[in-house]
Every structure is written in structure tokens, then in C-alpha cells.
Write a protein that holds these residues in place. Structure first.
Motif, PDB file in Angstrom:
ATOM      1  N   VAL A 196     -16.287   6.086   2.539  1.00 25.29           N
ATOM      2  CA  VAL A 196     -15.785   5.886   1.180  1.00 25.29           C
ATOM      3  C   VAL A 196     -15.695   4.398   0.849  1.00 25.29           C
ATOM      4  O   VAL A 196     -16.045   3.967  -0.258  1.00 25.29           O
ATOM      5  N   VAL A 197     -15.233   3.590   1.808  1.00 23.73           N
ATOM      6  CA  VAL A 197     -15.159   2.147   1.590  1.00 23.73           C
ATOM      7  C   VAL A 197     -16.554   1.565   1.377  1.00 23.73           C
ATOM      8  O   VAL A 197     -16.764   0.713   0.506  1.00 23.73           O
ATOM      9  N   ALA A 198     -17.532   2.015   2.166  1.00 24.68           N
ATOM     10  CA  ALA A 198     -18.910   1.537   1.990  1.00 24.68           C
ATOM     11  C   ALA A 198     -19.422   1.880   0.602  1.00 24.68           C
ATOM     12  O   ALA A 198     -20.111   1.069  -0.042  1.00 24.68           O
ATOM     13  N   ASP A 199     -19.092   3.066   0.110  1.00 25.33           N
ATOM     14  CA  ASP A 199     -19.477   3.457  -1.244  1.00 25.33           C
ATOM     15  C   ASP A 199     -18.850   2.518  -2.272  1.00 25.33           C
ATOM     16  O   ASP A 199     -19.519   2.038  -3.198  1.00 25.33           O
ATOM     17  N   GLU A 200     -17.569   2.242  -2.119  1.00 25.33           N
ATOM     18  CA  GLU A 200     -16.879   1.360  -3.064  1.00 25.33           C
ATOM     19  C   GLU A 200     -17.451  -0.051  -3.034  1.00 25.33           C
ATOM     20  O   GLU A 200     -17.676  -0.678  -4.085  1.00 25.33           O
ATOM     21  N   LEU A 201     -17.706  -0.559  -1.837  1.00 26.81           N
ATOM     22  CA  LEU A 201     -18.288  -1.894  -1.720  1.00 26.81           C
ATOM     23  C   LEU A 201     -19.681  -1.949  -2.338  1.00 26.81           C
ATOM     24  O   LEU A 201     -20.051  -2.937  -2.972  1.00 26.81           O
ATOM     25  N   ALA A 202     -20.453  -0.879  -2.154  1.00 28.42           N
ATOM     26  CA  ALA A 202     -21.799  -0.838  -2.722  1.00 28.42           C
ATOM     27  C   ALA A 202     -21.744  -0.790  -4.249  1.00 28.42           C
ATOM     28  O   ALA A 202     -22.574  -1.415  -4.926  1.00 28.42           O
ATOM     29  N   ARG A 246     -10.526  -5.700  -2.130  1.00 26.74           N
ATOM     30  CA  ARG A 246     -10.379  -6.781  -3.112  1.00 26.74           C
ATOM     31  C   ARG A 246      -9.225  -6.511  -4.082  1.00 26.74           C
ATOM     32  O   ARG A 246      -9.355  -6.683  -5.283  1.00 26.74           O
ATOM     33  N   GLY A 247      -8.128  -6.079  -3.545  1.00 31.56           N
ATOM     34  CA  GLY A 247      -6.947  -5.857  -4.350  1.00 31.56           C
ATOM     35  C   GLY A 247      -6.886  -4.521  -5.061  1.00 31.56           C
ATOM     36  O   GLY A 247      -5.877  -4.210  -5.711  1.00 31.56           O
ATOM     37  N   GLU A 248      -7.918  -3.713  -4.956  1.00 28.98           N
ATOM     38  CA  GLU A 248      -7.933  -2.403  -5.619  1.00 28.98           C
ATOM     39  C   GLU A 248      -7.805  -1.296  -4.575  1.00 28.98           C
ATOM     40  O   GLU A 248      -8.537  -1.272  -3.585  1.00 28.98           O
ATOM     41  N   MET A 259       0.852  -1.186   0.000  1.00 26.83           N
ATOM     42  CA  MET A 259       0.000   0.000   0.000  1.00 26.83           C
ATOM     43  C   MET A 259       0.895   1.245   0.000  1.00 26.83           C
ATOM     44  O   MET A 259       1.796   1.366   0.816  1.00 26.83           O
ATOM     45  N   THR A 260       0.626   2.185  -0.917  1.00 22.54           N
ATOM     46  CA  THR A 260       1.470   3.373  -1.021  1.00 22.54           C
ATOM     47  C   THR A 260       0.976   4.469  -0.090  1.00 22.54           C
ATOM     48  O   THR A 260      -0.112   4.372   0.507  1.00 22.54           O
ATOM     49  N   GLU A 261       1.758   5.539   0.003  1.00 24.10           N
ATOM     50  CA  GLU A 261       1.405   6.650   0.879  1.00 24.10           C
ATOM     51  C   GLU A 261       0.172   7.399   0.398  1.00 24.10           C
ATOM     52  O   GLU A 261      -0.394   8.217   1.131  1.00 24.10           O
ATOM     53  N   HIS A 262      -0.270   7.159  -0.832  1.00 23.61           N
ATOM     54  CA  HIS A 262      -1.438   7.848  -1.387  1.00 23.61           C
ATOM     55  C   HIS A 262      -2.718   7.026  -1.274  1.00 23.61           C
ATOM     56  O   HIS A 262      -3.761   7.445  -1.766  1.00 23.61           O
ATOM     57  N   GLU A 263      -2.644   5.869  -0.615  1.00 19.23           N
ATOM     58  CA  GLU A 263      -3.786   4.964  -0.538  1.00 19.23           C
ATOM     59  C   GLU A 263      -4.322   4.892   0.889  1.00 19.23           C
ATOM     60  O   GLU A 263      -3.562   4.810   1.844  1.00 19.23           O
ATOM     61  N   ALA A 264      -5.653   4.929   0.998  1.00 18.27           N
ATOM     62  CA  ALA A 264      -6.302   4.846   2.309  1.00 18.27           C
ATOM     63  C   ALA A 264      -6.683   3.426   2.676  1.00 18.27           C
ATOM     64  O   ALA A 264      -6.705   3.064   3.851  1.00 18.27           O
ATOM     65  N   ALA A 265      -7.025   2.629   1.670  1.00 17.91           N
ATOM     66  CA  ALA A 265      -7.463   1.255   1.911  1.00 17.91           C
ATOM     67  C   ALA A 265      -7.321   0.456   0.622  1.00 17.91           C
ATOM     68  O   ALA A 265      -7.149   1.030  -0.463  1.00 17.91           O
ATOM     69  N   VAL A 266      -7.438  -0.857   0.769  1.00 19.39           N
ATOM     70  CA  VAL A 266      -7.429  -1.752  -0.392  1.00 19.39           C
ATOM     71  C   VAL A 266      -8.655  -2.642  -0.291  1.00 19.39           C
ATOM     72  O   VAL A 266      -8.866  -3.325   0.722  1.00 19.39           O
ATOM     73  N   GLN A 294     -20.406  -8.077   6.351  1.00 14.97           N
ATOM     74  CA  GLN A 294     -19.735  -9.163   5.641  1.00 14.97           C
ATOM     75  C   GLN A 294     -18.808  -8.622   4.555  1.00 14.97           C
ATOM     76  O   GLN A 294     -17.702  -9.138   4.358  1.00 14.97           O
ATOM     77  N   ALA A 295     -19.244  -7.580   3.859  1.00 16.28           N
ATOM     78  CA  ALA A 295     -18.458  -7.042   2.747  1.00 16.28           C
ATOM     79  C   ALA A 295     -17.164  -6.411   3.221  1.00 16.28           C
ATOM     80  O   ALA A 295     -16.165  -6.400   2.494  1.00 16.28           O
ATOM     81  N   ARG A 296     -17.168  -5.862   4.452  1.00 15.59           N
ATOM     82  CA  ARG A 296     -15.969  -5.188   4.963  1.00 15.59           C
ATOM     83  C   ARG A 296     -14.882  -6.155   5.422  1.00 15.59           C
ATOM     84  O   ARG A 296     -13.748  -5.735   5.642  1.00 15.59           O
ATOM     85  N   VAL A 297     -15.238  -7.425   5.573  1.00 13.24           N
ATOM     86  CA  VAL A 297     -14.243  -8.409   5.990  1.00 13.24           C
ATOM     87  C   VAL A 297     -13.159  -8.502   4.911  1.00 13.24           C
ATOM     88  O   VAL A 297     -13.438  -8.669   3.734  1.00 13.24           O
ATOM     89  N   GLY A 298     -11.925  -8.379   5.312  1.00 11.55           N
ATOM     90  CA  GLY A 298     -10.832  -8.490   4.361  1.00 11.55           C
ATOM     91  C   GLY A 298     -10.356  -7.172   3.787  1.00 11.55           C
ATOM     92  O   GLY A 298      -9.331  -7.136   3.100  1.00 11.55           O
ATOM     93  N   VAL A 299     -11.072  -6.081   4.055  1.00 12.44           N
ATOM     94  CA  VAL A 299     -10.605  -4.772   3.603  1.00 12.44           C
ATOM     95  C   VAL A 299      -9.351  -4.407   4.407  1.00 12.44           C
ATOM     96  O   VAL A 299      -9.336  -4.552   5.624  1.00 12.44           O
ATOM     97  N   GLU A 300      -8.334  -3.939   3.728  1.00 13.46           N
ATOM     98  CA  GLU A 300      -7.098  -3.525   4.391  1.00 13.46           C
ATOM     99  C   GLU A 300      -7.058  -2.005   4.476  1.00 13.46           C
ATOM    100  O   GLU A 300      -7.400  -1.323   3.510  1.00 13.46           O
TER     101      GLU A 300
END
Length: 209
Positions: free
Chosen positions: A53-59, A10-12, A1-8, A183-189
Motif C-alpha cells: 500500500v505504501v508503494a502504491d501511495e509513493l508511486a 510525507r505527513g499524510e 499517528m492514530t489507531e486507525h493509521e498504518a503509516a505516514v 529512496q522513496a521509502r526513506v522517512g516513511v513512518e
């Protein structure tokens, strides 16, 4: 994970810029004045915004998986119009995600549509909440729904059933949305400083949502 990333997810990678955009749109909830308290509040605000933001991406991904029409981009400014009862009922992360994310709203609508409400559930709700079904005339007369009221003082079940079913379906859809998100948030880094606000692994954690 780079300094410009907040989370990952499913690999994105989720860029920090998306979190920053939300933070610019949402004023601080707590008006802290002491420097140490302000710093703590801002750290928690960043973690909170990351969850939105993660919830938006998962949705977005869930909508794509279900073949739902891809929603248009949300506007961070929409979070300013969230009603207080929604925050109390849903929690600020989920309420903000639904206000901010067209994908989250689309998914919630689909989950509500999928809920089946048995006839007996609607009837039980009607009989258990008689005070909610007094007629306007009975309300004007101050009728006590639990003592001395007659059938004529209540809206007939056949007239109330559609509204009851819609309310129960809405509540069931929200529960399904919570279950999906958990359930969707499981595994988010998460990058350091972007963890869940209630994650006990960081010193600022709290259980407000």
C-alpha cells in the motif's frame, strides 16, 4: 499517528482500511495450522500488505511529480494473478505492488522509457548469449551454438537488435524502479505492527520479500 493509521507518508496518513482491503483480497501464502505460527504469519502478512500500500501511495505521488496522467484506482483482486516468475524476479512486495497499483505500473513504464541502451551493450548481449539466437532450423538440427555452428545458424544481429534492446531496457527500468522505491521509502513512518517484514527491530522479522 492514530489507531486507525498504518503509516505516514510525507505527513499524510495511510489508513489501516487500505491495508485491510488488500489483506482480504490476498489469501495467506503459508497454510499454518499451529496457533502461534498462524499468528506470526498474519502479523507478517499485515506488514507485507502495508509495504504494498505504501508503494502504491509513493508511486501516485511520483506520477504526480512527473506530470504523468493520474491513474485510476487499482483493484486488490488483481494481485491474485501474479505470475510466479515475477515474484521470483521482483520479490513479492514489488510484484504485488505492480499488479495492484496502476500508479506503480505507470511509473515503471516511464522509467523503462527513460533508459538508454548503448549499441555496444546490445552487441555484447548478442555475442555473449549465442544460444538464444539460433535459427529455428538450427534448433531442429540440434546445432551446438558454442561448437561447430556457422553464421547461418544464427538470427542476424540486425534482426535481433530491437528485441535485445527492449529486454535490456526492461531490465534497466526494473533496476531504476527498485532504486526509486528504496529512496522513496526513506522517512516513511509506520505504526507498530506495520513495519517492513524484514525490519530487525521486531521479533517476527524475516528476509523474504
Amino acid at each position: 499517528m492514530t489507531e486507525h493509521e498504518a503509516a505516514v507518508v510525507r505527513g499524510e496518513a495511510i489508513p489501516k482500511a487500505r491495508v485491510d482491503a488488500l489483506l482480504r483480497a490476498v489469501p495467506p501464502r503459508d497454510r499454518e495450522t499451529r496457533p502461534e505460527s498462524l499468528a506470526r504469519a498474519e502479523r507478517q502478512r499485515r506488514r507485507w500488505a502495508t509495504q504494498v500500500v505504501v508503494a502504491d501511495e509513493l508511486a501516485r505521488r511520483a506520477c504526480a511529480d512527473r506530470g504523468l496522467e493520474p491513474p485510476s484506482e487499482g483493484s486488490p483482486a488483481l494481485v491474485l494473478s501474479i505470475a510466479g516468475p515475477d515474484v521470483a524476479d521482483l520479490g513479492s512486495i514489488v510484484a504485488t505492488a505492480l499488479a495492484h497499483s496502476p500508479a506503480a505500473r505507470t511509473l515503471l513504464t516511464e522509467l523503462e522509457r527513460e533508459q538508454f541502451i548503448p549499441e555496444e551493450a546490445a552487441w555484447e548481449y548478442y555475442t555473449r548469449n549465442r544460444d538464444r539466437f539460433l535459427t529455428p532450423d538450427a534448433l531442429r538440427r540440434g546445432v551446438n551454438p558454442f561448437h561447430g555452428a556457422t553464421d547461418a545458424d544464427f538470427v542476424p544481429y540486425d534482426h535481433a537488435r530491437a528485441g535485445i534492446t527492449a529486454e535490456l531496457r526492461r531490465a534497466a527500468g526494473r533496476r531504476a524502479f527498485f532504486d526509486w522505491l528504496d529512496q522513496a521509502r526513506v522517512g516513511v513512518e509506520y505504526a507498530p505492527g506495520h513495519e517492513h517484514p524484514g525490519d530487525p527491530s521486531h521479533p517476527d522479522h524475516e528476509h523474504r520479500h
